[in-house]
Write a protein that holds these residues in place. Structure first.
Motif, PDB file in Angstrom:
ATOM      1  N   PHE A   1       0.858  -1.327   0.022  1.00  0.00           N
ATOM      2  CA  PHE A   1      -0.051  -0.136  -0.016  1.00  0.00           C
ATOM      3  C   PHE A   1       0.786   1.274   0.028  1.00  0.00           C
ATOM      4  O   PHE A   1       0.820   2.320  -0.843  1.00  0.00           O
ATOM      5  N   VAL A   2       2.171   1.127   0.800  1.00  0.00           N
ATOM      6  CA  VAL A   2       2.903   2.404   0.816  1.00  0.00           C
ATOM      7  C   VAL A   2       3.461   2.770  -0.420  1.00  0.00           C
ATOM      8  O   VAL A   2       3.707   3.746  -1.135  1.00  0.00           O
ATOM      9  N   ARG A   3       3.933   1.567  -1.092  1.00  0.00           N
ATOM     10  CA  ARG A   3       4.459   1.624  -2.351  1.00  0.00           C
ATOM     11  C   ARG A   3       3.811   2.267  -3.366  1.00  0.00           C
ATOM     12  O   ARG A   3       4.033   3.136  -4.316  1.00  0.00           O
ATOM     13  N   ILE A   4       2.252   1.665  -3.401  1.00  0.00           N
ATOM     14  CA  ILE A   4       1.505   2.288  -4.379  1.00  0.00           C
ATOM     15  C   ILE A   4       1.117   3.678  -4.298  1.00  0.00           C
ATOM     16  O   ILE A   4       1.159   4.570  -5.048  1.00  0.00           O
TER      17      ILE A   4
ATOM     18  N   ALA B   1       3.115   6.010  -2.997  1.00  0.00           N
ATOM     19  CA  ALA B   1       4.172   6.793  -3.252  1.00  0.00           C
ATOM     20  C   ALA B   1       4.554   6.666  -4.631  1.00  0.00           C
ATOM     21  O   ALA B   1       4.818   8.032  -5.206  1.00  0.00           O
ATOM     22  N   LEU B   2       4.166   5.815  -5.423  1.00  0.00           N
ATOM     23  CA  LEU B   2       4.038   5.839  -6.812  1.00  0.00           C
ATOM     24  C   LEU B   2       3.170   6.794  -7.682  1.00  0.00           C
ATOM     25  O   LEU B   2       3.450   7.598  -8.439  1.00  0.00           O
ATOM     26  N   LEU B   3       1.990   6.930  -7.056  1.00  0.00           N
ATOM     27  CA  LEU B   3       0.948   7.921  -7.429  1.00  0.00           C
ATOM     28  C   LEU B   3       1.352   9.174  -7.257  1.00  0.00           C
ATOM     29  O   LEU B   3       1.206  10.071  -8.063  1.00  0.00           O
ATOM     30  N   LEU B   4       1.732   9.619  -6.029  1.00  0.00           N
ATOM     31  CA  LEU B   4       2.423  10.992  -5.684  1.00  0.00           C
ATOM     32  C   LEU B   4       3.553  11.243  -6.502  1.00  0.00           C
ATOM     33  O   LEU B   4       3.861  12.322  -6.844  1.00  0.00           O
TER      34      LEU B   4
END
Length: 339
Positions: free
Chosen positions: A24-27, A29-32
């Motif tokens: 969840f954290v990775r997703i 971060a990617l969107l940001l």
């Protein structure tokens, strides 16, 4: 596959577990990161677009640009250099506008190492922005380089007689200074036939008038010669006169008196006039005959009659004259006006 068991409570636990997971954290971060990248690049695109618009190529023509000629002015005379030319500039609009406003550039021809004779030389330029493409129209001119000579010439003052007020004529025309210095090639000075200055006025002249006139140097066919004149202008003065002459005044009755009245005599109090006008008109005049209206005259009376003058005359003295009209009763059988 993870079985969905335990109802709603199980779903909430699964969601909490997913949110707390590293995926969840990775997703997020990617969107940001994608959002930030898009925003930055969009801003750069807008800035680049504005820069491209400001740097868009434009073309304009600057008119009436003077030319400087560099040569040995002490010993040489150069003809054929135009006073002003046009310059076409291409480049960013902002730089073009600044160039037109400041005009801190220069057009010139360099003749410092050019020999006597005819030459075709390019018109050069300097102090234009490197971002501008500059084209001079014309790009080159034909010039003639000759040995310089100078001489003094008498100036002939002129004045258009059509600018004289009615009845006035030119008495004298003078110029100051009477001589000017003309500098040019030997061939040009040898062609000089006329050195004149014509006084130009806006109103009819009826008194002594002085004005500034430009000196013109012309050949026998009235072509302007390419020479330098010092001074370029002179003072031209014109004095005028208003010729006069004494002439006889005669009168005659005009019209018809009332029935039963006869005009027996008609006589002006003065029999002489002074008229003013052009000598050519005065020369032909010996008398002035004017009519006197006798309509309505029933008895002896004195009439004031205006003196009217014709073309070529501008004044008469006196301007009115008293005329004594003598009348008497007459029978119907007698003709009127003494006829």
């Amino acid at each position: 596959m993870i079985p969905l068991t335990g109802g709603a409570g199980g779903g909430e636990k699964a969601m909490d577990k997913f949110v707390e997971s590293s995926w969840f954290v990775r997703i997020v971060a990617l969107l940001l990161a994608v959002l930030v990248y898009t925003s930055v690049n969009f801003s750069d695109f807008q800035l680049n677009k504005k820069a491209d618009n400001s740097a868009q190529e434009n073309s304009e023509i600057i008119t009436d640009v003077p030319i400087q000629a560099y040569y040995d002015t002490e010993n040489l005379f150069v003809s054929g250099v135009p006073d002003k030319v046009k310059v076409e500039v291409e480049g960013p609009k902002s730089i073009i506008e600044s160039t037109k406003r400041l005009r801190d550039f220069e057009l010139f021809i360099d003749l410092t190492n050019v020999s006597i004779g005819e030459h075709r030389v390019p018109i050069k330029h300097k102090q234009f922005s490197d971002k501008l493409k500059v084209t001079v129209h014309p790009e080159a001119v034909n010039v003639l380089i000759e040995e310089k000579v100078s001489d003094n010439f008498v100036v002939s003052p002129e004045f258009n007689d059509n600018m004289l007020a009615e009845g006035y004529q030119e008495e004298a025309v003078s110029v100051d200074p009477k001589r000017v210095k003309v500098t040019g090639s030997k061939a040009a000075l040898n062609r000089i036939v006329y050195v004149k200055a014509t006084l130009d006025v806006k109103e009819k002249v009826d008194k002594e008038t002085t004005g500034t006139a430009k000196v013109q140097v012309l050949d026998g066919e009235l072509n302007k010669l390419d020479v330098k004149v010092e001074p370029e202008t002179v003072q031209v003065s014109i004095s005028v006169k208003n010729p006069s002459k004494k002439i006889a005044l005669k009168v005659f009755p005009k019209g018809t008196p009332p029935k039963g009245v006869k005009i027996t005599s008609i006589k002006p109090e003065t029999e002489e006039l002074t008229i003013y006008g052009k000598e050519s008109i005065l020369k032909e005049m010996e008398e002035l005959v004017i009519p006197v209206e006798v309509d309505g005259v029933k008895k002896d009376t004195i009439l004031t009659v205006p003196i009217e003058i014709g073309e070529g005359l501008n004044f008469v003295s006196p301007q009115t004259v008293k005329v004594k009209v003598t009348a008497e009763e007459s029978s119907e059988s007698e003709p009127e006006n003494g006829e």
